[in-house]
Design an enzyme around this catalytic site. Structure first.
Site: not given
Ligand code: TXE
Length: 480
Positions: A248, A282
């Site tokens: 998602e 989101c």
């Molecule tokens: O998300 P990340 P972030 C979008 C929103 C935001 C951007 C980045 O634009 O600015 O994503 O947000 C874990 N392997 N959304 O930095 O990095 C991380 O530790 C496995 C939309 O918070 O994607 C966290 O637990 N896991 C979204 C989770 O992934 C990894 C809601 C999300 O972090 C990883 C949030 C890796 N390599 C942000 N790197 C929605 N759709 O609701 C990070 N994580």
């Protein structure tokens, strides 16, 4: 300084490496706790515990698992104000929002899936007098659940509840930015009668702990919510391992406002769909497309309502917007406002950091921002900002509105405001979005499919779709 602990095999534990990360309170910009800087060694211990607990958890049967999850929901409800306060402190969102949405929805997630599993039926297919087929849906063992910071407990439980209800054990990683309510949940699991090793929570950084979960050979399925770029990285690792994946991801959701809509209802809801949770959902609508004949009327009325929104102390009941979740995220959102100006956009209101008084003077607050004058192809209208920033664009007719709405790499959610029933159906069918709300927003029936198209994700995690994701379907064909 309080130290959050991992929850592995029914025990609260420090990370093997005894390394720690700071946890910030966004409204004050200060460190208030530490969380484990775990690594693959902690994930290995969690995966072993989960594999070992699988037989015990399944021996409970659907009713036994359902009762344990219902008890957990009751315990969260018993401690509602504690969870609400922790969620607001961790994320920066208004206390009122955590109390109205986040924590009640987390409770609802457990109750929904704990009861859905009792009615989760299977299919049979009779081949005349040749054979009978039945579908046997079984849990596959251990699920990896990785969740984001915007709706911390809501989205954490959105994943672990169906995984557990279906009979799997779980290795979960909440966001390192907002770890506290998952930690608080872990302190209730033993009391709820969840056997040790069934739910394991390993705190830490995504590229270390999340990546270790994704790559672990003993975790055959990954359910992820977060950024599109991270989703692509998870898919890169998981695909060659033939893991089940539910991703998602981000969105750039359009709101289509037709001239024949119920103007007041639309206006009130569109302020909510733009700025709830500081725009960090989101499903928020970040591109507002307005039929040209009412564009000026909408713009003036909308900007007036947005200017009246109160950015302030999350614990104050009159606050509409709290702090955004981190300093990095605040700087990311502010950089997009600068980009919008460079691209020729006009900032109609907001557009800057808000500096509050006293102990919140270092908090990460941004004024709700409305921008006009940018076409659909501009980066500001293409890329996910994920903050309190929306753009306005006029359109001339249905086709123009649909073209603009679909003109991004994302396809998660959309909103259509019109009183014309046929147009509502016609436009909904043509929008490239996994969810279309007509004359409403964020009305959620957990039985419906949930997920996006294009770069907004892969798979559907809603209701029975989630139970299907967290089980393997086997067809058994018996000759008559
Ligand atoms: O998300 P990340 P972030 C979008 C929103 C935001 C951007 C980045 O634009 O600015 O994503 O947000 C874990 N392997 N959304 O930095 O990095 C991380 O530790 C496995 C939309 O918070 O994607 C966290 O637990 N896991 C979204 C989770 O992934 C990894 C809601 C999300 O972090 C990883 C949030 C890796 N390599 C942000 N790197 C929605 N759709 O609701 C990070 N994580």
């Amino acid at each position: 300084m309080e130290r959050i602990l991992n929850f592995i095999d029914g025990e609260l534990r420090p990370p093997v490496g005894n390394a720690w990360l700071d946890v910030y309170e966004p409204a004050r910009g200060t460190v208030y706790a530490q969380l484990p800087d775990s690594d693959s060694r902690d994930v290995d211990l969690a995966a072993i515990a989960a594999q070992r607990a699988f037989a015990t958890w399944n021996a409970l049967g659907r009713e036994g698992r359902s009762n344990a999850l219902l008890r957990l929901a009751d315990l969260i409800e018993r401690d509602l104000e504690g969870f609400v306060a922790d969620e607001s402190r961790d994320n920066g969102k208004p206390l009122s929002l955590a109390r109205r949405v986040d924590i009640p929805r987390a409770i609802a997630n457990f109750r929904f899936f704990a009861t859905a599993i009792l009615h989760f039926s299977s299919e049979a297919h009779l081949m005349d007098d040749v054979a009978v087929n039945y579908t046997d849906r079984q849990p596959f063992g251990v699920a990896g659940c990785i969740s984001p910071w915007n709706l911390p407990l809501y989205l954490f439980t959105w994943k672990i509840a169906p995984a557990l209800a279906a009979g799997n054990c779980v290795v979960a990683k909440p966001s390192e930015v907002t770890p506290y309510t998952a930690y608080r949940l872990s302190t209730l699991c033993n009391e709820a009668g969840i056997p040790p090793g069934v739910l394991n929570i390993v705190h830490g950084l995504g590229p270390k702990v999340g990546a270790a979960i994704t790559a672990h050979p003993g975790i055959p399925a990954i359910s992820f919510t977060g950024g599109t770029r991270t989703g692509a990285e998870i898919a890169r690792v998981a695909a060659p391992m033939f893991k089940k994946l539910s991703l998602e991801l981000g969105g750039k959701n359009p709101v289509l406002v037709f001239a024949d809509c119920d103007f007041e209802q639309m206006l009130k809801t569109t302020v909510r769909s733009s700025f709830t949770n500081q725009g960090q959902i989101c499903l928020c609508g970040s591109r507002i497309l307005v039929e040209r004949s009412i564009y000026d009327r909408f713009r003036d009325a909308f900007v007036e309502r947005v200017r009246a929104l109160r950015v302030g102390d999350p614990s104050d009941a009159t606050t509409d917007l709290g702090a955004v979740v981190s300093k990095d995220h605040m700087e990311k959102v502010l950089s997009y406002i600068d980009l919008a100006k460079e691209e020729g956009g006009r900032v109609l209101c907001g557009g800057e950091r808000v500096v509050l008084q006293d102990e919140m003077s270092n908090g990460w607050f941004i004024a709700p921002t409305v921008i006009e004058g940018l076409g659909p192809a501009r980066r500001t209208n293409q890329e996910e900002i994920f903050g309190p920033v929306v753009t306005l664009q006029p359109f001339d007719d249905d086709a123009d509105a649909i073209r603009s709405a679909n003109a991004t790499p994302y396809g998660l959610a959309s909103v259509v405001w019109t009183s014309d029933l046929q147009r509502a159906h016609r436009v909904a069918r043509q929008l490239q979005a996994g969810i279309v709300w007509v004359n409403c927003w964020m009305v959620r029936d957990l039985r419906t499919p949930f997920g996006g198209m294009k770069q907004s994700g892969v798979g559907r995690e809603g209701g029975l779709d989630a139970l299907r994701f967290f089980t393997e379907a086997k067809n058994v064909c018996i000759k008559l």
